[in-house]
Scaffold this motif. Structure first.
Motif, mmCIF file in Angstrom:
data_model
loop_
_atom_site.group_PDB
_atom_site.id
_atom_site.type_symbol
_atom_site.label_atom_id
_atom_site.label_comp_id
_atom_site.label_asym_id
_atom_site.label_seq_id
_atom_site.Cartn_x
_atom_site.Cartn_y
_atom_site.Cartn_z
ATOM 1 N N MET A 1 0.625 -1.062 -0.104
ATOM 2 C CA MET A 1 -0.208 0.289 0.212
ATOM 3 C C MET A 1 0.815 1.229 0.249
ATOM 4 N N LYS A 2 1.964 1.203 1.134
ATOM 5 C CA LYS A 2 2.704 2.411 0.969
ATOM 6 C C LYS A 2 3.720 2.639 -0.239
ATOM 7 N N ARG A 3 3.633 2.300 -1.483
ATOM 8 C CA ARG A 3 4.427 1.889 -2.504
ATOM 9 C C ARG A 3 3.402 3.213 -3.865
ATOM 10 N N GLN A 4 1.821 2.123 -3.348
ATOM 11 C CA GLN A 4 0.763 3.460 -4.231
ATOM 12 C C GLN A 4 0.839 5.860 -3.152
ATOM 13 N N LEU A 5 2.034 5.021 -2.528
ATOM 14 C CA LEU A 5 1.208 6.927 -2.306
ATOM 15 C C LEU A 5 3.248 7.678 -2.455
ATOM 16 N N ARG A 6 2.781 9.316 -3.035
ATOM 17 C CA ARG A 6 3.605 9.495 -2.758
ATOM 18 C C ARG A 6 4.798 9.275 -1.796
ATOM 19 N N SER A 7 6.041 10.034 -1.951
ATOM 20 C CA SER A 7 6.726 10.421 -0.299
ATOM 21 C C SER A 7 6.713 11.251 0.529
ATOM 22 N N HIS A 8 5.319 12.182 0.599
ATOM 23 C CA HIS A 8 5.197 13.122 1.746
ATOM 24 C C HIS A 8 4.325 12.665 2.027
ATOM 25 N N ASP A 9 3.157 11.625 1.801
ATOM 26 C CA ASP A 9 2.230 11.150 1.815
ATOM 27 C C ASP A 9 2.555 9.931 3.629
ATOM 28 N N GLU A 34 -7.289 8.865 -7.558
ATOM 29 C CA GLU A 34 -6.423 8.342 -8.349
ATOM 30 C C GLU A 34 -5.568 8.053 -7.317
ATOM 31 N N ILE A 35 -5.242 8.577 -6.048
ATOM 32 C CA ILE A 35 -4.383 7.216 -5.154
ATOM 33 C C ILE A 35 -5.425 6.281 -4.497
ATOM 34 N N ALA A 36 -6.428 6.451 -4.350
ATOM 35 C CA ALA A 36 -8.017 6.332 -3.527
ATOM 36 C C ALA A 36 -8.239 4.497 -4.977
ATOM 37 N N VAL A 37 -8.282 4.775 -6.453
ATOM 38 C CA VAL A 37 -8.528 3.801 -7.095
ATOM 39 C C VAL A 37 -6.848 2.925 -6.979
ATOM 40 N N ARG A 38 -5.284 3.986 -7.058
ATOM 41 C CA ARG A 38 -4.259 3.096 -6.591
ATOM 42 C C ARG A 38 -4.424 1.411 -5.013
ATOM 43 N N ILE A 49 1.739 -16.268 1.010
ATOM 44 C CA ILE A 49 2.836 -15.506 2.362
ATOM 45 C C ILE A 49 2.659 -16.676 3.212
ATOM 46 N N GLU A 50 3.987 -17.897 2.809
ATOM 47 C CA GLU A 50 3.830 -19.088 4.024
ATOM 48 C C GLU A 50 3.422 -20.004 2.829
ATOM 49 N N GLY A 51 3.477 -20.111 2.178
ATOM 50 C CA GLY A 51 2.681 -21.062 0.808
ATOM 51 C C GLY A 51 1.400 -21.203 1.192
ATOM 52 N N ASN A 52 0.974 -19.647 1.631
ATOM 53 C CA ASN A 52 -0.809 -19.329 1.405
ATOM 54 C C ASN A 52 -0.833 -18.783 -0.228
ATOM 55 N N THR A 53 -2.280 -18.966 -0.227
ATOM 56 C CA THR A 53 -2.245 -17.197 -1.439
ATOM 57 C C THR A 53 -3.535 -17.153 -0.477
ATOM 58 N N VAL A 54 -3.199 -15.244 -0.840
ATOM 59 C CA VAL A 54 -3.928 -14.642 -0.191
ATOM 60 C C VAL A 54 -5.096 -13.812 -1.076
ATOM 61 N N HIS A 55 -6.443 -13.629 -0.883
ATOM 62 C CA HIS A 55 -7.329 -12.577 -1.639
ATOM 63 C C HIS A 55 -6.829 -11.810 -1.209
ATOM 64 N N GLY A 56 -7.540 -10.451 -1.258
ATOM 65 C CA GLY A 56 -7.192 -9.175 -0.778
ATOM 66 C C GLY A 56 -8.669 -8.292 -1.979
ATOM 67 N N SER A 57 -8.375 -7.349 -0.559
ATOM 68 C CA SER A 57 -9.604 -6.693 -1.192
ATOM 69 C C SER A 57 -9.885 -4.655 -0.315
ATOM 70 N N ALA A 58 -10.023 -3.971 -0.520
ATOM 71 C CA ALA A 58 -9.895 -2.759 -0.209
ATOM 72 C C ALA A 58 -10.769 -1.770 -0.033
ATOM 73 N N SER A 59 -11.563 -1.141 0.381
ATOM 74 C CA SER A 59 -12.792 -0.088 0.249
ATOM 75 C C SER A 59 -12.362 0.989 0.454
ATOM 76 N N VAL A 60 -11.960 2.196 -0.307
ATOM 77 C CA VAL A 60 -11.606 3.017 0.432
ATOM 78 C C VAL A 60 -12.538 4.428 0.617
ATOM 79 N N GLY A 61 -12.732 5.215 1.674
ATOM 80 C CA GLY A 61 -13.477 6.580 1.696
ATOM 81 C C GLY A 61 -12.637 7.459 1.313
#
Length: 91
Positions: A1-9, A34-38, A49-61
């Motif tokens: 997630m951090k990689r989706q932000l700018r250095s000062h966020d 645009e940042i929220a979409v990223r 993670i440790e041999g297990n496939t993990v599916h994630g999602s995010a909801s942003v406000g």
């Protein structure tokens, strides 16, 4: 997630699976959207993670200062309400 932000966020974990992002030096609402979409998309692809496939999602406000609130609590409340509207609509 951090990689989706700018250095000062700022990315902060509020607890559990809830995070807050402070996006500074904003020129427009579209820039924040645009940042929220990223952020949403960065969890679309499964990861292992440790041999297990993990599916994630995010909801942003999104909440913008000062139009959506002038205090931390007001902004978090507005962003939270927006996130639940997004969840209810299925993104």
């Amino acid at each position: 997630m951090k990689r989706q932000l700018r250095s000062h966020d700022l990315l902060a974990r509020q607890g559990g699976d809830e995070f807050a992002v402070l996006v500074t030096q904003v020129r427009s609402r579209a820039e924040v959207e645009e940042i929220a979409v990223r952020l949403e998309r960065c969890l679309d692809a499964p990861f292992v993670i440790e041999g297990n496939t993990v599916h994630g999602s995010a909801s942003v406000g999104i909440a913008l200062y000062p139009e959506d609130g002038e205090t931390k609590d007001a902004l978090l409340s507005t962003a939270d309400a927006a996130m639940y509207r997004v969840k209810h609509l299925g993104r």
